[in-house]
Write a protein that holds these residues in place. Sequence first.
Motif, PDB file in Angstrom:
ATOM      1  N   LEU A 126     -43.476  35.826 124.044  1.00  0.00           N
ATOM      2  CA  LEU A 126     -43.257  34.683 124.949  1.00  0.00           C
ATOM      3  C   LEU A 126     -44.206  34.691 126.145  1.00  0.00           C
ATOM      4  O   LEU A 126     -44.302  33.707 126.868  1.00  0.00           O
ATOM      5  CB  LEU A 126     -41.811  34.693 125.452  1.00  0.00           C
ATOM      6  N   GLU A 127     -44.916  35.799 126.352  1.00  0.00           N
ATOM      7  CA  GLU A 127     -45.800  35.934 127.512  1.00  0.00           C
ATOM      8  C   GLU A 127     -47.077  35.107 127.317  1.00  0.00           C
ATOM      9  O   GLU A 127     -47.589  34.986 126.213  1.00  0.00           O
ATOM     10  CB  GLU A 127     -46.161  37.401 127.720  1.00  0.00           C
ATOM     11  N   VAL A 128     -47.560  34.543 128.423  1.00  0.00           N
ATOM     12  CA  VAL A 128     -48.798  33.761 128.379  1.00  0.00           C
ATOM     13  C   VAL A 128     -49.853  34.444 129.253  1.00  0.00           C
ATOM     14  O   VAL A 128     -49.526  35.160 130.194  1.00  0.00           O
ATOM     15  CB  VAL A 128     -48.578  32.310 128.852  1.00  0.00           C
ATOM     16  N   ASP A 129     -51.120  34.182 128.920  1.00  0.00           N
ATOM     17  CA  ASP A 129     -52.216  34.736 129.715  1.00  0.00           C
ATOM     18  C   ASP A 129     -52.474  33.846 130.928  1.00  0.00           C
ATOM     19  O   ASP A 129     -51.743  32.878 131.181  1.00  0.00           O
ATOM     20  CB  ASP A 129     -53.472  34.924 128.855  1.00  0.00           C
ATOM     21  N   ASP A 130     -53.542  34.137 131.671  1.00  0.00           N
ATOM     22  CA  ASP A 130     -53.859  33.385 132.885  1.00  0.00           C
ATOM     23  C   ASP A 130     -54.160  31.913 132.607  1.00  0.00           C
ATOM     24  O   ASP A 130     -54.045  31.076 133.503  1.00  0.00           O
ATOM     25  CB  ASP A 130     -55.050  34.027 133.606  1.00  0.00           C
ATOM     26  N   ASP A 131     -54.565  31.601 131.388  1.00  0.00           N
ATOM     27  CA  ASP A 131     -54.875  30.216 131.024  1.00  0.00           C
ATOM     28  C   ASP A 131     -53.682  29.482 130.427  1.00  0.00           C
ATOM     29  O   ASP A 131     -53.805  28.339 129.990  1.00  0.00           O
ATOM     30  CB  ASP A 131     -56.044  30.191 130.025  1.00  0.00           C
ATOM     31  N   GLY A 132     -52.534  30.154 130.352  1.00  0.00           N
ATOM     32  CA  GLY A 132     -51.334  29.527 129.811  1.00  0.00           C
ATOM     33  C   GLY A 132     -51.201  29.614 128.305  1.00  0.00           C
ATOM     34  O   GLY A 132     -50.330  28.976 127.715  1.00  0.00           O
ATOM     35  N   ASN A 133     -52.051  30.416 127.670  1.00  0.00           N
ATOM     36  CA  ASN A 133     -51.993  30.580 126.214  1.00  0.00           C
ATOM     37  C   ASN A 133     -51.122  31.784 125.860  1.00  0.00           C
ATOM     38  O   ASN A 133     -51.114  32.786 126.584  1.00  0.00           O
ATOM     39  CB  ASN A 133     -53.398  30.800 125.644  1.00  0.00           C
ATOM     40  N   LEU A 134     -50.439  31.690 124.722  1.00  0.00           N
ATOM     41  CA  LEU A 134     -49.680  32.842 124.237  1.00  0.00           C
ATOM     42  C   LEU A 134     -50.634  33.987 123.953  1.00  0.00           C
ATOM     43  O   LEU A 134     -51.800  33.774 123.614  1.00  0.00           O
ATOM     44  CB  LEU A 134     -48.900  32.474 122.972  1.00  0.00           C
ATOM     45  N   LEU A 135     -50.151  35.208 124.103  1.00  0.00           N
ATOM     46  CA  LEU A 135     -50.991  36.380 123.879  1.00  0.00           C
ATOM     47  C   LEU A 135     -51.398  36.492 122.420  1.00  0.00           C
ATOM     48  O   LEU A 135     -50.622  36.173 121.504  1.00  0.00           O
ATOM     49  CB  LEU A 135     -50.251  37.652 124.302  1.00  0.00           C
ATOM     50  N   ASP A 136     -52.604  36.968 122.193  1.00  0.00           N
ATOM     51  CA  ASP A 136     -53.129  37.222 120.859  1.00  0.00           C
ATOM     52  C   ASP A 136     -52.354  38.376 120.221  1.00  0.00           C
ATOM     53  O   ASP A 136     -51.897  39.289 120.911  1.00  0.00           O
ATOM     54  CB  ASP A 136     -54.620  37.577 120.975  1.00  0.00           C
ATOM     55  N   GLU A 137     -52.249  38.354 118.907  1.00  0.00           N
ATOM     56  CA  GLU A 137     -51.522  39.407 118.178  1.00  0.00           C
ATOM     57  C   GLU A 137     -52.065  40.800 118.478  1.00  0.00           C
ATOM     58  O   GLU A 137     -51.311  41.755 118.642  1.00  0.00           O
ATOM     59  CB  GLU A 137     -51.584  39.148 116.673  1.00  0.00           C
ATOM     60  N   SER A 138     -53.390  40.936 118.576  1.00  0.00           N
ATOM     61  CA  SER A 138     -53.978  42.251 118.832  1.00  0.00           C
ATOM     62  C   SER A 138     -53.681  42.715 120.264  1.00  0.00           C
ATOM     63  O   SER A 138     -53.524  43.916 120.500  1.00  0.00           O
ATOM     64  CB  SER A 138     -55.480  42.246 118.570  1.00  0.00           C
ATOM     65  N   VAL A 139     -53.586  41.785 121.219  1.00  0.00           N
ATOM     66  CA  VAL A 139     -53.232  42.142 122.596  1.00  0.00           C
ATOM     67  C   VAL A 139     -51.790  42.638 122.639  1.00  0.00           C
ATOM     68  O   VAL A 139     -51.481  43.654 123.271  1.00  0.00           O
ATOM     69  CB  VAL A 139     -53.430  40.940 123.552  1.00  0.00           C
ATOM     70  N   ILE A 140     -50.909  41.942 121.936  1.00  0.00           N
ATOM     71  CA  ILE A 140     -49.502  42.350 121.873  1.00  0.00           C
ATOM     72  C   ILE A 140     -49.389  43.731 121.233  1.00  0.00           C
ATOM     73  O   ILE A 140     -48.715  44.622 121.758  1.00  0.00           O
ATOM     74  CB  ILE A 140     -48.658  41.304 121.109  1.00  0.00           C
ATOM     75  N   ALA A 141     -50.071  43.919 120.106  1.00  0.00           N
ATOM     76  CA  ALA A 141     -50.023  45.211 119.410  1.00  0.00           C
ATOM     77  C   ALA A 141     -50.575  46.323 120.293  1.00  0.00           C
ATOM     78  O   ALA A 141     -50.015  47.427 120.346  1.00  0.00           O
ATOM     79  CB  ALA A 141     -50.800  45.126 118.094  1.00  0.00           C
ATOM     80  N   SER A 142     -51.643  46.054 121.010  1.00  0.00           N
ATOM     81  CA  SER A 142     -52.243  47.050 121.892  1.00  0.00           C
ATOM     82  C   SER A 142     -51.293  47.427 123.031  1.00  0.00           C
ATOM     83  O   SER A 142     -51.162  48.606 123.366  1.00  0.00           O
ATOM     84  CB  SER A 142     -53.551  46.502 122.465  1.00  0.00           C
ATOM     85  N   ARG A 143     -50.627  46.452 123.609  1.00  0.00           N
ATOM     86  CA  ARG A 143     -49.676  46.734 124.686  1.00  0.00           C
ATOM     87  C   ARG A 143     -48.499  47.561 124.173  1.00  0.00           C
ATOM     88  O   ARG A 143     -48.031  48.482 124.841  1.00  0.00           O
ATOM     89  CB  ARG A 143     -49.179  45.440 125.322  1.00  0.00           C
ATOM     90  N   ILE A 144     -48.033  47.223 122.997  1.00  0.00           N
ATOM     91  CA  ILE A 144     -46.919  47.985 122.422  1.00  0.00           C
ATOM     92  C   ILE A 144     -47.371  49.414 122.118  1.00  0.00           C
ATOM     93  O   ILE A 144     -46.662  50.371 122.418  1.00  0.00           O
ATOM     94  CB  ILE A 144     -46.350  47.298 121.162  1.00  0.00           C
ATOM     95  N   LEU A 145     -48.561  49.560 121.550  1.00  0.00           N
ATOM     96  CA  LEU A 145     -49.054  50.901 121.212  1.00  0.00           C
ATOM     97  C   LEU A 145     -49.180  51.766 122.459  1.00  0.00           C
ATOM     98  O   LEU A 145     -48.749  52.921 122.468  1.00  0.00           O
ATOM     99  CB  LEU A 145     -50.401  50.815 120.489  1.00  0.00           C
ATOM    100  N   GLY A 146     -49.747  51.227 123.531  1.00  0.00           N
ATOM    101  CA  GLY A 146     -49.880  51.990 124.771  1.00  0.00           C
ATOM    102  C   GLY A 146     -48.538  52.415 125.330  1.00  0.00           C
ATOM    103  O   GLY A 146     -48.356  53.564 125.737  1.00  0.00           O
ATOM    104  N   THR A 147     -47.597  51.501 125.332  1.00  0.00           N
ATOM    105  CA  THR A 147     -46.256  51.799 125.830  1.00  0.00           C
ATOM    106  C   THR A 147     -45.551  52.796 124.915  1.00  0.00           C
ATOM    107  O   THR A 147     -44.876  53.712 125.372  1.00  0.00           O
ATOM    108  CB  THR A 147     -45.433  50.500 125.952  1.00  0.00           C
ATOM    109  N   PHE A 148     -45.724  52.601 123.633  1.00  0.00           N
ATOM    110  CA  PHE A 148     -45.139  53.448 122.595  1.00  0.00           C
ATOM    111  C   PHE A 148     -45.547  54.907 122.804  1.00  0.00           C
ATOM    112  O   PHE A 148     -44.707  55.806 122.835  1.00  0.00           O
ATOM    113  CB  PHE A 148     -45.689  52.939 121.253  1.00  0.00           C
ATOM    114  N   ILE A 149     -46.849  55.145 122.968  1.00  0.00           N
ATOM    115  CA  ILE A 149     -47.360  56.508 123.099  1.00  0.00           C
ATOM    116  C   ILE A 149     -46.857  57.150 124.391  1.00  0.00           C
ATOM    117  O   ILE A 149     -46.376  58.282 124.391  1.00  0.00           O
ATOM    118  CB  ILE A 149     -48.902  56.517 123.035  1.00  0.00           C
ATOM    119  N   GLY A 150     -46.944  56.417 125.493  1.00  0.00           N
ATOM    120  CA  GLY A 150     -46.486  56.953 126.764  1.00  0.00           C
ATOM    121  C   GLY A 150     -45.006  57.278 126.770  1.00  0.00           C
ATOM    122  O   GLY A 150     -44.592  58.356 127.216  1.00  0.00           O
TER     123      GLY A 150
END
Length: 165
Positions: free
Chosen positions: A109-133
Motif C-alpha cells: 500500500l506504500e507509495v513513493d515520492d511520486d505517488g506510485n506504488l512501490l516496485d516488487e523488487s523494492v518491496i522484496a528488498s525492504r523485506i529482505l533487509g528487515t528479515f535479516i536484521g
Amino acid sequence: MERVVKQHLATNWDNKREVKVLPLSIKYTLCLICDLFLSIDDPSGIEELGAPLELFSLPIDLPGTAYNLGLKASKFLMNKLILIVRQRKIDLEQNKAPTTLDLLSYLLLEVDDDGNLLDESVIASRILGTFIGAHEASATVITFTIKYLAELPGVYSEVQKGTYI
C-alpha cells in the motif's frame, strides 16, 4: 505472536531434557518473522526462506566462499520474495489475501515520492533487509535472556508466575 510462541515451545522445547537455545531461538525468530512479515506459517515455506540466511559472511566473492554462497542465497531469497509479493497481489485482487495486516500488506500500500506504488523488487528488498536484521538480533536477545533467567532462579520463578516487572 502468542500463537507462534506457543506452537514453537510445544514443538521444540516442551518435554525436552536439554535444548540448544541459540539454534532454537533462531528457528523461533524465523517463524515469527515469516508470520509477521509475510503471513507464512507453513514449516516448509519457513525452512525454504531460512536456509539461505545461514550463508551470509565476509565480502570475498570467490567460488565456494561463504560470501559467494551468501550472494547466491540473497539472489534466491530476493527471487522467492518477489514471487511471494506477486502472489499476494493476485490474492488481493481475488479477495484471498490474509485478513491480518503484515509487513508485506503495508508495503503493498506504500507509495513513493511520486505517488506510485512501490516496485516488487523494492518491496522484496525492504523485506529482505528487515528479515535479516530481525532474524539474527532477536535470536541473540532471546538466547541471552534465557541464559540470564537460568542464572537467576529468583527472577525466573517470578517470570513464571507472571509477576516480574
